[in-house]
Design a protein around this motif. Structure first.
Motif, PDB file in Angstrom:
ATOM      1  N   VAL A  73       0.814  -1.219   0.000  1.00 37.45           N
ATOM      2  CA  VAL A  73       0.000   0.000   0.000  1.00 37.45           C
ATOM      3  C   VAL A  73       0.847   1.268   0.000  1.00 37.45           C
ATOM      4  O   VAL A  73       0.383   2.337  -0.399  1.00 37.45           O
ATOM      5  N   GLU A  74       2.092   1.158   0.439  1.00 30.77           N
ATOM      6  CA  GLU A  74       2.950   2.339   0.519  1.00 30.77           C
ATOM      7  C   GLU A  74       3.316   2.890  -0.853  1.00 30.77           C
ATOM      8  O   GLU A  74       3.756   4.032  -0.964  1.00 30.77           O
ATOM      9  N   GLU A  76       1.177   3.698  -3.077  1.00 27.30           N
ATOM     10  CA  GLU A  76       0.188   4.762  -3.283  1.00 27.30           C
ATOM     11  C   GLU A  76       0.065   5.679  -2.067  1.00 27.30           C
ATOM     12  O   GLU A  76      -0.086   6.890  -2.227  1.00 27.30           O
ATOM     13  N   ALA A  77       0.104   5.110  -0.872  1.00 23.49           N
ATOM     14  CA  ALA A  77      -0.190   5.879   0.344  1.00 23.49           C
ATOM     15  C   ALA A  77       1.052   6.414   1.047  1.00 23.49           C
ATOM     16  O   ALA A  77       0.944   7.236   1.956  1.00 23.49           O
ATOM     17  N   ARG A  94      -6.792   5.474   3.873  1.00 21.90           N
ATOM     18  CA  ARG A  94      -5.851   5.757   2.772  1.00 21.90           C
ATOM     19  C   ARG A  94      -5.238   4.466   2.257  1.00 21.90           C
ATOM     20  O   ARG A  94      -5.128   4.239   1.045  1.00 21.90           O
ATOM     21  N   GLU A  95      -4.812   3.630   3.188  1.00 21.70           N
ATOM     22  CA  GLU A  95      -4.132   2.403   2.796  1.00 21.70           C
ATOM     23  C   GLU A  95      -5.094   1.381   2.202  1.00 21.70           C
ATOM     24  O   GLU A  95      -4.720   0.629   1.301  1.00 21.70           O
ATOM     25  N   ALA A  97      -7.716   2.080   0.345  1.00 18.23           N
ATOM     26  CA  ALA A  97      -7.911   2.523  -1.046  1.00 18.23           C
ATOM     27  C   ALA A  97      -6.696   2.137  -1.892  1.00 18.23           C
ATOM     28  O   ALA A  97      -6.840   1.669  -3.033  1.00 18.23           O
ATOM     29  N   ALA A  98      -5.504   2.298  -1.321  1.00 21.77           N
ATOM     30  CA  ALA A  98      -4.273   1.924  -2.038  1.00 21.77           C
ATOM     31  C   ALA A  98      -4.210   0.416  -2.256  1.00 21.77           C
ATOM     32  O   ALA A  98      -3.791  -0.048  -3.325  1.00 21.77           O
ATOM     33  N   LYS A 101      -6.544  -0.585  -5.063  1.00 23.88           N
ATOM     34  CA  LYS A 101      -6.008  -0.173  -6.364  1.00 23.88           C
ATOM     35  C   LYS A 101      -4.859  -1.085  -6.803  1.00 23.88           C
ATOM     36  O   LYS A 101      -4.855  -1.598  -7.925  1.00 23.88           O
ATOM     37  N   THR A 102      -3.898  -1.301  -5.920  1.00 24.90           N
ATOM     38  CA  THR A 102      -2.712  -2.081  -6.300  1.00 24.90           C
ATOM     39  C   THR A 102      -3.032  -3.557  -6.466  1.00 24.90           C
ATOM     40  O   THR A 102      -2.641  -4.168  -7.465  1.00 24.90           O
TER      41      THR A 102
END
Length: 196
Positions: A73-74, A76-77, A94-95, A97-98, A101-102
């Motif tokens: 997640v890092e 994106e976040a 936030r994480e 959502a990341a 997505k990933t």
């Protein structure tokens, strides 16, 4: 093309090499990146597994899978410093959502499998997740104790913060890891790596 999504996912993971964390490498020459941290905790989990409280209930392969993907997640976040209370606000959202997505780059069922592992790790309720979280938290702690503690001193981290965030997680997973934590925390305090 066969394997197109799998290749796209692994290429996306290459970005973890560019995500710098607050923690420094042992020689204090630079901040570590997330890819290095992920590799180190995957190895450390295998070494620490014999000391886990619920070893018979822990699936080490699941723990390794969890640790290998939980920081994806890092990309994106970004990395969130665990002692930064203001940055922790909204971190999960936030994480998440990341993660969606990933992991969404992959086909099913792998996309959902990875997302489920990530959610389980974050909840820290199953024996696998409790142990994985303890390993994830103790590794930066060890680097600070045996290095110069720069990420602690530059942020003015105090012993009670380390106890509350790292110590509790470690003790929940293993008595022996808890004993080692206590000894190393005292060492860090005695050497002035934590503010009093």
């Amino acid at each position: 093309m066969v394997l197109e999504k799998e290749i796209n996912f692994i290429l996306a993971l290459d970005e973890l090499k560019n995500v710098n964390r607050r923690n420094f490498n042992l020689d204090n020459s630079r901040r570590e990146n997330t890819a290095e941290h992920s590799w180190q905790i995957v190895v450390f989990a295998q070494i620490l597994w014999p000391y886990a409280k619920d070893k018979k209930q822990i699936d080490l392969l699941r723990v390794i899978k969890m640790l290998s993907i939980h920081d994806v997640v890092e990309i994106e976040a970004g990395d969130t410093f665990i002692f930064d209370e203001s940055a922790m606000t909204g971190k999960y959202e936030r994480e998440l959502a990341a993660a969606k997505k990933t992991f969404g780059i992959l086909n099913e069922p792998l996309s959902s499998d990875f997302l489920s592992l990530w959610i389980e790790f974050e909840a820290e309720e199953t024996p696998d997740a409790v142990f994985a979280c303890a390993v994830d938290r103790i590794m930066p702690f060890i680097l600070n104790v045996y290095g110069d503690g720069v990420s602690w001193t530059e942020a003015g981290i105090q012993p009670h913060q380390v106890e509350n965030i790292v110590g509790k997680a470690v003790r929940k997973a293993s008595e022996e890891m808890g004993e080692a934590f206590d000894i190393l925390l005292r060492k860090a305090i005695d050497e002035g790596k934590l503010e009093s």
